[in-house]
Design a protein around this motif. Structure first.
Motif, PDB file in Angstrom:
ATOM      1  N   TYR A  52       0.834  -1.207   0.000  1.00 45.27           N
ATOM      2  CA  TYR A  52       0.000   0.000   0.000  1.00 45.27           C
ATOM      3  C   TYR A  52       0.871   1.260   0.000  1.00 45.27           C
ATOM      4  O   TYR A  52       0.624   2.208  -0.766  1.00 45.27           O
ATOM      5  CB  TYR A  52      -0.914  -0.028   1.226  1.00 45.27           C
ATOM      6  CG  TYR A  52      -1.588   1.275   1.563  1.00 45.27           C
ATOM      7  CD1 TYR A  52      -2.626   1.780   0.795  1.00 45.27           C
ATOM      8  CD2 TYR A  52      -1.181   2.006   2.686  1.00 45.27           C
ATOM      9  CE1 TYR A  52      -3.242   2.974   1.119  1.00 45.27           C
ATOM     10  CE2 TYR A  52      -1.799   3.203   3.010  1.00 45.27           C
ATOM     11  CZ  TYR A  52      -2.823   3.675   2.227  1.00 45.27           C
ATOM     12  OH  TYR A  52      -3.436   4.872   2.552  1.00 45.27           O
TER      13      TYR A  52
ATOM     14  N   TYR B 266       1.305   4.161  -2.973  1.00 46.39           N
ATOM     15  CA  TYR B 266       0.677   5.444  -2.638  1.00 46.39           C
ATOM     16  C   TYR B 266       1.374   6.595  -3.372  1.00 46.39           C
ATOM     17  O   TYR B 266       2.605   6.668  -3.415  1.00 46.39           O
ATOM     18  CB  TYR B 266       0.727   5.682  -1.130  1.00 46.39           C
ATOM     19  CG  TYR B 266      -0.152   6.829  -0.678  1.00 46.39           C
ATOM     20  CD1 TYR B 266      -1.455   6.600  -0.282  1.00 46.39           C
ATOM     21  CD2 TYR B 266       0.320   8.131  -0.672  1.00 46.39           C
ATOM     22  CE1 TYR B 266      -2.276   7.642   0.134  1.00 46.39           C
ATOM     23  CE2 TYR B 266      -0.488   9.185  -0.275  1.00 46.39           C
ATOM     24  CZ  TYR B 266      -1.781   8.933   0.125  1.00 46.39           C
ATOM     25  OH  TYR B 266      -2.583   9.974   0.519  1.00 46.39           O
TER      26      TYR B 266
ATOM     27  N   GLN C 216      -6.205   8.296   0.434  1.00 46.33           N
ATOM     28  CA  GLN C 216      -6.535   6.881   0.366  1.00 46.33           C
ATOM     29  C   GLN C 216      -6.336   6.258   1.745  1.00 46.33           C
ATOM     30  O   GLN C 216      -5.402   6.627   2.459  1.00 46.33           O
ATOM     31  CB  GLN C 216      -5.654   6.173  -0.661  1.00 46.33           C
ATOM     32  CG  GLN C 216      -6.049   4.730  -0.934  1.00 46.33           C
ATOM     33  CD  GLN C 216      -5.088   4.034  -1.883  1.00 46.33           C
ATOM     34  OE1 GLN C 216      -3.893   3.981  -1.616  1.00 46.33           O
ATOM     35  NE2 GLN C 216      -5.610   3.507  -2.975  1.00 46.33           N
TER      36      GLN C 216
ATOM     37  N   GLN D 117      -1.354  12.619   5.105  1.00 46.54           N
ATOM     38  CA  GLN D 117      -2.606  13.195   4.620  1.00 46.54           C
ATOM     39  C   GLN D 117      -3.070  14.363   5.487  1.00 46.54           C
ATOM     40  O   GLN D 117      -3.599  15.356   4.975  1.00 46.54           O
ATOM     41  CB  GLN D 117      -3.682  12.108   4.567  1.00 46.54           C
ATOM     42  CG  GLN D 117      -3.340  11.009   3.573  1.00 46.54           C
ATOM     43  CD  GLN D 117      -4.354   9.888   3.504  1.00 46.54           C
ATOM     44  OE1 GLN D 117      -4.539   9.276   2.466  1.00 46.54           O
ATOM     45  NE2 GLN D 117      -5.025   9.600   4.610  1.00 46.54           N
TER      46      GLN D 117
END
Length: 230
Positions: A73, A77, A85, A171
């Protein structure tokens, strides 16, 4: 040989059917029931989620697979984009009796993942859960952990299946750079109060109190000690 191929195909098809059902359960909970977290709604609307089922929470047999999937993952990314996400580890066969049990299992799982992690702790955050700058780290990337289960006292954490959501700290920093972090945070908290009647007493901003006390969703006292050490 043909029998083995047909059997494997049927097993794979059954697993895919189960995963589709689990994903639909989460979509219904987040989108159709208007979950207070707008960021969660955004990633589900854009299908920007990686959702995997590992059957039982804190089962040592699953640790390596969870890590492998998280590493993949992270590798995939796009850190150069403004998109978001989430990675959701589901444990559909874990039936939680109460919040304290979930909290213990959650930290048992995180501890096992940390012990098997081959990378260093993300240098931008603390590895001490008592430190106000603590954040969980895997693959040398900081994560804000959201533990959820059907028996949570917080409606917003009362997920259709027991799960751990891994949100990259990157994020939240991106939201700050975009100048919208406080606006988004305040709107989410306002919607949560409208849903529950009062704000989660464990909530606080990063750098004020350790975010470790927020991971399980259980209201904790000031004397609470995190059952984790690096």
């Amino acid at each position: 040989m043909i029998f083995k191929i047909e059997f494997r195909f049927k097993v794979d098809s059954f697993k895919k059917l189960i995963m589709n059902r689990i994903e639909e359960d989460f979509k219904e909970w987040i989108l159709d029931k208007n979950h207070p977290c707008m960021m969660a709604q955004t990633v589900f609307e854009q299908e920007a989620i990686v959702l995997k089922d590992y059957s039982k929470l804190a089962d040592s047999a699953n640790t390596e697979q969870i890590l492998k999937d998280l590493y993949e993952y992270i590798d995939k990314y796009d850190f150069d984009s403004n998109s978001f996400q989430s990675f959701i580890a589901v444990f559909k066969d874990s039936k939680i009796e109460d919040e304290k049990e979930f909290e213990q299992l959650l930290w048992n799982q995180l501890t096992e993942l940390s012990q098997h992690d081959k990378y260093s702790w993300d240098k931008t955050v603390s590895s001490n859960p008592e430190n106000e700058n603590f954040s969980f780290s895997l693959g040398e990337k900081a994560f804000y952990i959201v533990g959820m289960h059907p028996g949570s006292s917080r409606i917003a954490r009362r997920s259709p299946h027991t799960c751990i959501v891994f949100n990259l700290h990157f994020q939240f920093e991106l939201l700050r750079k975009m100048g919208v972090y406080h606006k988004v945070r305040n709107k989410i908290r306002k919607r949560d109060v409208e849903l529950q009647g009062f704000i989660n007493p464990s909530l606080d901003d990063f750098g004020v109190l350790s975010e470790a006390r927020q991971y399980s969703g259980r209201a904790t006292s000031k004397e609470w000690k995190c059952p984790f050490s690096k």
